[in-house]
Design a protein around this motif. Sequence first.
Motif, mmCIF file in Angstrom:
data_model
loop_
_atom_site.group_PDB
_atom_site.id
_atom_site.type_symbol
_atom_site.label_atom_id
_atom_site.label_comp_id
_atom_site.label_asym_id
_atom_site.label_seq_id
_atom_site.Cartn_x
_atom_site.Cartn_y
_atom_site.Cartn_z
ATOM 1 N N TYR A 129 1.269 -1.134 -0.014
ATOM 2 C CA TYR A 129 -0.142 0.114 -0.313
ATOM 3 C C TYR A 129 0.831 1.408 -0.020
ATOM 4 C CZ TYR A 129 -3.756 -2.726 1.097
ATOM 5 O OH TYR A 129 -4.766 -3.685 1.178
ATOM 6 N N VAL A 130 0.317 2.339 -0.879
ATOM 7 C CA VAL A 130 1.258 3.576 -0.916
ATOM 8 C C VAL A 130 0.259 4.227 -0.161
ATOM 9 C CG1 VAL A 130 2.462 5.025 -1.850
ATOM 10 C CG2 VAL A 130 2.225 3.197 -2.803
ATOM 11 N N VAL A 131 0.950 4.712 1.022
ATOM 12 C CA VAL A 131 0.356 6.056 1.833
ATOM 13 C C VAL A 131 0.483 7.543 2.124
ATOM 14 C CG1 VAL A 131 -0.173 5.682 4.605
ATOM 15 C CG2 VAL A 131 0.085 4.082 3.444
ATOM 16 N N ASN A 132 -0.203 7.761 1.842
ATOM 17 C CA ASN A 132 -0.360 9.827 1.901
ATOM 18 C C ASN A 132 -1.269 10.252 2.864
ATOM 19 O OD1 ASN A 132 1.460 10.541 -0.282
ATOM 20 N ND2 ASN A 132 1.116 8.660 -0.755
ATOM 21 N N GLY A 133 -0.646 11.153 3.489
ATOM 22 C CA GLY A 133 -2.117 11.629 4.779
ATOM 23 C C GLY A 133 -1.033 12.588 5.544
ATOM 24 N N GLN A 134 -1.714 12.685 7.387
ATOM 25 C CA GLN A 134 -1.554 12.951 8.035
ATOM 26 C C GLN A 134 -2.070 12.630 9.290
ATOM 27 O OE1 GLN A 134 -1.321 17.529 8.645
ATOM 28 N NE2 GLN A 134 -0.325 17.495 10.558
ATOM 29 N N LYS A 135 -1.398 12.768 10.474
ATOM 30 C CA LYS A 135 -2.159 12.170 11.844
ATOM 31 C C LYS A 135 -1.661 13.128 12.457
ATOM 32 C CE LYS A 135 -3.457 8.574 10.041
ATOM 33 N NZ LYS A 135 -5.759 7.860 10.555
ATOM 34 N N THR A 136 -2.146 13.346 13.575
ATOM 35 C CA THR A 136 -2.001 14.865 14.531
ATOM 36 C C THR A 136 -2.498 14.185 16.017
ATOM 37 O OG1 THR A 136 -1.917 16.923 14.864
ATOM 38 C CG2 THR A 136 -3.803 16.016 14.140
ATOM 39 N N TRP A 137 -1.930 14.376 16.795
ATOM 40 C CA TRP A 137 -1.774 14.728 17.947
ATOM 41 C C TRP A 137 -1.955 12.868 18.834
ATOM 42 C CZ3 TRP A 137 -2.428 18.719 19.456
ATOM 43 C CH2 TRP A 137 -3.369 19.725 19.455
ATOM 44 N N THR A 138 -0.756 12.713 18.375
ATOM 45 C CA THR A 138 -0.161 11.593 18.427
ATOM 46 C C THR A 138 0.415 11.424 19.399
ATOM 47 O OG1 THR A 138 -0.668 10.811 15.470
ATOM 48 C CG2 THR A 138 0.948 9.330 16.724
ATOM 49 N N THR A 139 0.030 9.983 20.074
ATOM 50 C CA THR A 139 0.823 10.742 21.198
ATOM 51 C C THR A 139 1.841 9.725 21.788
ATOM 52 O OG1 THR A 139 -1.263 10.887 22.520
ATOM 53 C CG2 THR A 139 1.026 10.117 23.592
ATOM 54 N N LEU A 140 2.907 10.357 22.542
ATOM 55 C CA LEU A 140 4.730 9.722 22.498
ATOM 56 C C LEU A 140 4.985 8.727 20.808
ATOM 57 C CD1 LEU A 140 3.923 7.830 25.835
ATOM 58 C CD2 LEU A 140 4.933 9.951 25.343
ATOM 59 N N ALA A 141 4.319 9.169 19.941
ATOM 60 C CA ALA A 141 4.892 9.095 18.489
ATOM 61 C C ALA A 141 6.874 10.033 18.877
ATOM 62 C CB ALA A 141 4.471 10.162 17.300
ATOM 63 N N GLN A 142 7.368 10.106 19.338
ATOM 64 C CA GLN A 142 9.089 10.389 19.003
ATOM 65 C C GLN A 142 9.559 8.919 19.330
ATOM 66 O OE1 GLN A 142 6.612 11.702 21.172
ATOM 67 N NE2 GLN A 142 7.373 12.525 23.222
ATOM 68 N N HIS A 143 8.952 7.940 20.378
ATOM 69 C CA HIS A 143 9.729 7.155 20.704
ATOM 70 C C HIS A 143 9.405 5.741 20.011
ATOM 71 C CE1 HIS A 143 10.096 9.370 24.798
ATOM 72 N NE2 HIS A 143 9.011 9.229 25.062
ATOM 73 N N ALA A 144 8.544 5.676 19.393
ATOM 74 C CA ALA A 144 7.728 4.781 18.184
ATOM 75 C C ALA A 144 8.541 4.456 17.280
ATOM 76 C CB ALA A 144 6.637 4.921 17.688
ATOM 77 N N ASP A 145 8.068 2.643 17.608
ATOM 78 C CA ASP A 145 8.973 2.059 16.925
ATOM 79 C C ASP A 145 7.318 1.799 15.849
ATOM 80 O OD1 ASP A 145 11.939 1.586 18.201
ATOM 81 O OD2 ASP A 145 10.332 0.166 19.548
ATOM 82 N N TRP A 146 6.385 1.680 16.169
ATOM 83 C CA TRP A 146 5.409 1.642 14.896
ATOM 84 C C TRP A 146 4.133 2.106 14.875
ATOM 85 C CZ3 TRP A 146 5.497 -3.143 11.015
ATOM 86 C CH2 TRP A 146 6.707 -3.124 10.670
#
Length: 402
Positions: free
Chosen positions: A151-168
Amino acid sequence: MDLRFTPEERAFREEVRSFFRENLPEEIRRKMVDGHHPSKQDIVTWQRILNARGWAVPNWPVEWGGTGWDPVRQYIFLDELQSFPAPSPLQFGVYMVGPVIAQFGSEEQKKRFLPRIANLDDWWCQGFSEPGAGSDLASLKTRAVLDGDHYVVNGQKTWTTLAQHADWIFCLVRTDTTVKKQEGITFLLIDMRTPGITVRPIQTLDGGHEVNEVFFDDVRVPVENRVGQENRGWDYAKFLLGNERTNIARVGVSKQRIRRLKELAALERVGDGPILENPRFREKLAALEIELKALEMTQLRVVAAERRRETGKPDPASSILKIKGSEIQQATTELLLDVVGPYALPYRPEDEEAAQGTNEPPIGPDWAGPAAPTYFNWRKISIYGGSNEIQKNIIAKAILGL
């Protein structure tokens, strides 16, 4: 309905308490008691201690590390965890994507991801909300177009908690624009190291870096990372949100906060005596304790119904738990500000990034520092997991029949 615990259940509670007393590192517990955020390493350390005991994923199937506890023992464990207090296992893995994979994922996905989630070898974050799709999540616009075996994914997510630490990150993406909006959504598991993913921090009102924006630019995701069937992601998301909404009551958290409030109010003075002896403060504290006891009884009724399997779907009363639980949590932060008084006014960033470059000495006791940031940060509790206004609509339809 008998809501009393059996002797076996009371013995189980003591077993859990003893384990926490003997195994939670004191520096982590002290941080939790004083209202500071546990670090990433604190959460990893504690979850691995729980996993070694076989308690990291109590709500999972036994074959994937679950405990086999009935709903009452799961409730007791969570209540003790929150009121001790100890860091919760990473919510996004243990209570969100893990149960979805266990219920709807392929055998290969279960073998690949579930043991690593239980031991927190992989840090997960949630990719649901978008700038134009928060409370109306089904209006999400992040696209995923099938291209061969990716799948080719394009877009934006927001208010993503602790994404700075995330592996997945587990994401809802739109794979069909020609059908009803709920019917064109797919659930994907995406490696955060994939080219084309950008994480941008959002600084919150308390000066911290807890949430983020996540951008997807031609991100290629293997088809094997799709959970379940294409265009059935909304069903899996409802399953996930039903679990989140019940846990969001956080009765144990409020118990611990009130216990801490009493300790601090007995130390801090106003006029000739401690704040705890002030009639107006005692009146507000007593009213809050009564509401919390009523919430606890409601949660026990929901747990008892689950044990008797009165319903195969999430109990609509979970919306009541969400509303009152969030209101009570917010009320505890307001009372704490009454205790802290003027010591809440100085800005004292707790987040390491926000604190860089400041050399101002602390003012007041150490426990006063997080009071105002927590008060502002916890305004969000009545919004996430389905805003309280939406929960009232659910109650009106499902319980009152309006």
